[in-house]
Design an enzyme around this catalytic site. Sequence first.
Site, PDB file in Angstrom:
ATOM      1  N   GLN A   1      52.265   7.014  45.538  1.00 60.20           N
ATOM      2  CA  GLN A   1      52.677   8.009  44.931  1.00 60.20           C
ATOM      3  C   GLN A   1      53.120   7.561  43.510  1.00 60.20           C
ATOM      4  OE1 GLN A   1      51.505  11.281  46.426  1.00 60.20           O
ATOM      5  NE2 GLN A   1      51.344  12.013  44.188  1.00 60.20           N
TER       6      GLN A   1
ATOM      7  N   LYS B   1      57.000  11.732  49.144  1.00 62.83           N
ATOM      8  CA  LYS B   1      56.134  12.127  49.899  1.00 62.83           C
ATOM      9  C   LYS B   1      56.704  12.858  51.150  1.00 62.83           C
ATOM     10  CE  LYS B   1      51.540  13.068  50.552  1.00 62.83           C
ATOM     11  NZ  LYS B   1      50.485  13.184  49.313  1.00 62.83           N
TER      12      LYS B   1
ATOM     13  N   ASP C   1      49.207  18.819  50.762  1.00 69.99           N
ATOM     14  CA  ASP C   1      48.551  17.529  51.289  1.00 69.99           C
ATOM     15  C   ASP C   1      47.750  17.936  52.480  1.00 69.99           C
ATOM     16  OD1 ASP C   1      48.335  14.506  50.519  1.00 69.99           O
ATOM     17  OD2 ASP C   1      48.247  14.510  52.881  1.00 69.99           O
TER      18      ASP C   1
ATOM     19  N   THR D   1      42.332  18.136  42.285  1.00 72.69           N
ATOM     20  CA  THR D   1      42.163  16.698  42.876  1.00 72.69           C
ATOM     21  C   THR D   1      40.581  16.523  42.633  1.00 72.69           C
ATOM     22  OG1 THR D   1      44.029  17.065  44.350  1.00 72.69           O
ATOM     23  CG2 THR D   1      42.799  15.139  44.831  1.00 72.69           C
TER      24      THR D   1
ATOM     25  N   ASN E   1      40.456  20.640  50.979  1.00 71.89           N
ATOM     26  CA  ASN E   1      40.909  21.074  49.703  1.00 71.89           C
ATOM     27  C   ASN E   1      40.000  19.962  48.703  1.00 71.89           C
ATOM     28  OD1 ASN E   1      42.784  20.371  47.384  1.00 71.89           O
ATOM     29  ND2 ASN E   1      42.406  22.465  47.366  1.00 71.89           N
TER      30      ASN E   1
HETATM   31  P1  NDP Z   1      42.777  19.240  53.970  1.00 75.03           P
HETATM   32  O1  NDP Z   1      43.726  19.220  55.001  1.00 75.03           O
HETATM   33  O2  NDP Z   1      42.556  20.298  52.940  1.00 75.03           O
HETATM   34  O3  NDP Z   1      41.329  18.584  54.477  1.00 75.03           O
HETATM   35  C1  NDP Z   1      41.296  17.313  55.112  1.00 75.03           C
HETATM   36  C2  NDP Z   1      39.976  17.292  55.605  1.00 75.03           C
HETATM   37  O4  NDP Z   1      39.759  16.136  56.092  1.00 75.03           O
HETATM   38  C3  NDP Z   1      39.668  18.301  56.663  1.00 75.03           C
HETATM   39  O5  NDP Z   1      38.237  18.775  56.556  1.00 75.03           O
HETATM   40  C4  NDP Z   1      40.028  17.518  57.899  1.00 75.03           C
HETATM   41  O6  NDP Z   1      39.126  17.912  59.132  1.00 75.03           O
HETATM   42  C5  NDP Z   1      39.267  16.349  57.517  1.00 75.03           C
HETATM   43  N1  NDP Z   1      39.701  15.162  58.328  1.00 75.03           N
HETATM   44  C6  NDP Z   1      40.914  14.742  58.563  1.00 75.03           C
HETATM   45  N2  NDP Z   1      40.669  13.358  59.313  1.00 75.03           N
HETATM   46  C7  NDP Z   1      39.532  13.386  59.423  1.00 75.03           C
HETATM   47  C8  NDP Z   1      38.793  12.116  60.063  1.00 75.03           C
HETATM   48  N3  NDP Z   1      39.207  11.434  60.738  1.00 75.03           N
HETATM   49  N4  NDP Z   1      37.405  12.278  59.970  1.00 75.03           N
HETATM   50  C9  NDP Z   1      36.707  13.145  59.415  1.00 75.03           C
HETATM   51  N5  NDP Z   1      37.364  14.119  58.419  1.00 75.03           N
HETATM   52  C10 NDP Z   1      38.851  14.285  58.631  1.00 75.03           C
HETATM   53  O7  NDP Z   1      43.464  18.058  52.760  1.00 75.03           O
HETATM   54  P2  NDP Z   1      43.099  17.606  51.594  1.00 75.03           P
HETATM   55  O8  NDP Z   1      41.881  17.732  51.052  1.00 75.03           O
HETATM   56  O9  NDP Z   1      44.324  18.188  50.758  1.00 75.03           O
HETATM   57  O10 NDP Z   1      43.383  15.988  51.509  1.00 75.03           O
HETATM   58  C11 NDP Z   1      42.560  15.169  51.839  1.00 75.03           C
HETATM   59  C12 NDP Z   1      43.008  13.865  51.221  1.00 75.03           C
HETATM   60  O11 NDP Z   1      43.159  13.896  49.826  1.00 75.03           O
HETATM   61  C13 NDP Z   1      44.231  13.123  52.016  1.00 75.03           C
HETATM   62  O12 NDP Z   1      44.156  11.810  52.360  1.00 75.03           O
HETATM   63  C14 NDP Z   1      45.270  13.432  51.047  1.00 75.03           C
HETATM   64  O13 NDP Z   1      46.373  12.885  51.101  1.00 75.03           O
HETATM   65  C15 NDP Z   1      44.598  13.429  49.805  1.00 75.03           C
HETATM   66  N6  NDP Z   1      44.872  13.947  48.399  1.00 75.03           N
HETATM   67  C16 NDP Z   1      45.272  15.211  48.484  1.00 75.03           C
HETATM   68  C17 NDP Z   1      45.687  15.814  47.148  1.00 75.03           C
HETATM   69  C18 NDP Z   1      45.599  17.196  47.126  1.00 75.03           C
HETATM   70  O14 NDP Z   1      45.826  17.938  45.919  1.00 75.03           O
HETATM   71  N7  NDP Z   1      45.611  18.058  48.283  1.00 75.03           N
HETATM   72  C19 NDP Z   1      45.992  15.066  46.340  1.00 75.03           C
HETATM   73  C20 NDP Z   1      45.536  13.398  46.037  1.00 75.03           C
HETATM   74  C21 NDP Z   1      45.110  13.268  47.641  1.00 75.03           C
HETATM   75  P3  NDP Z   1      39.895  18.598  60.229  1.00 75.03           P
HETATM   76  O15 NDP Z   1      40.313  20.161  59.731  1.00 75.03           O
HETATM   77  O16 NDP Z   1      39.088  18.656  61.222  1.00 75.03           O
HETATM   78  O17 NDP Z   1      41.341  17.870  60.401  1.00 75.03           O
END
Ligand code: NDP
Length: 456
Positions: free
Chosen positions: A121, A136, A176, A220, A251
Amino acid sequence: MLTLDRAAQTAQSYIHRVLEDVEKRNPGEAEFQQAVKEILESLVPVFAKHPEYEKLGILERLIEPERLVVFRVPWVDDEGKVQVNRGFRVQFNSAIGPYKGGIRFHPSVNASIIKFLGFEQIFKNALTGLPIGGGKGGSDFDPKGKSDGEIMRFVQSFTSELSRYIGPDQDVPAGDIGVGAREIGYMFGQYKKMRGAYEAGVLTGKSPGFGGSLARKEATGYGLVYFMEEMLKAHGLQFEGMSVVVSGSGNVSIYAMEKVLELGGKVVACSDSSGVIYDPQGISLETVKQLKEVDNQRIGAYINTHPHAELIEDCEQIWSVPCDIALPCATQNEISETQAQQLVANGVIAVGEGANMPSTLEAVKVFEQHDILFAPAKAANAGGVGVSALEMAQNSARLSWTFEEVDGQLKQMMQSIYRQCTETAEEYGHSGNLMAGANIAGFRKVADAMIAQGVI
Ligand code: NDP
């Protein structure tokens, strides 16, 4: 030439000594060690050019968090039983602004994961060009299957402790994995109650009704696609007509898909931790949004309304789906060396990291060896924190900007980050290597601020 080579060798052995030290001092923290290794190895040309950084102990200071807080989070479940989770906040570096970084609720959360995220970060935030330091936080709390009341009680307990360490000019958390507008709302309510003051800028990702920025939810995912658009354009390519695979359906994934579709791409697969949906006719985003944002369902339910689509009950299989562009948007280390090879064998042209550190170090090497266009997380997913900083600016000014205004600034920010990465990579002899460019540009900005502020 000879002197430059010698300088590079000296820099390399210094960096290896620092890396050995990181391993010794952070035993068992595989993710943290991986994140540090990725960045430090790309800094060799910087230390060859600026040997003075070694004497100033910049690296030794950077790899040690300013502070890591670990705390107990007791809460009462719906059966009246007391549960206990562990909470974390790492305040990694405040050289260019108050600590800023999301909160993650996931059972896998531990000190290593929080430290890797906080370390990355620092550089990502520097690339946005906005005054924010790196932090974080999170908890090993699993939100899956919890009632709304349980989520609220957990968040209130978590925030009671966290509130001692955060503030609009001190440390500003956001969402996150597992933390969205609902959780941020509960955090904000508890923080306000404890402080007895309405400090809107203490958290970002709030609902627009009480100080949240429009376009933060989309930032994002949209930002990732804006960055990719620049990268593709520079190589005479565009999203129009490309087949795209996006992992996750949270997200970041949802809004990356939305922007890809707007630009004429076709998303053929997405996933969650329970499986992959492959829809050769093109994923219906409307259905995914309904399942994930409204009904809180598993992705497999997609086939109930789209019977021609295929459900693969193993989320790791997503990278076996052939595509032109791969956007990993789920979690860390979701693309291994083998999966990277599979993507290459299936003809992938470009990979854009929406998640943090989704590709292992070995996977990144595979992409490099095959000249795959590669957009590294630190740069490509910086749009979320960038718009969070715009939310802080709106809160300070007690204003709210329109969606178009924020989205326009986001697009400009991603274009500027792309330019910084390419120009820096070029300057340090790694033309076209955006990962080196991102790491070096972010590092130089933070290092120079640290030097100017003395040894603290
Ligand atoms: P969410 O919780 O909204 O979504 C995460 C998604 O990933 C869910 O669909 C989840 O499924 C899925 N997931 C998690 N683990 C796995 C896996 N092993 N295989 C397949 N799918 C998986 O999180 P975000 O979208 O906010 O974050 C996603 C990534 O983006 C993270 O790495 C985060 O650090 C990064 N990020 C997010 C930001 C933000 O603004 N939100 C900013 C910058 C980076 P399930 O529900 O089944 O667990």
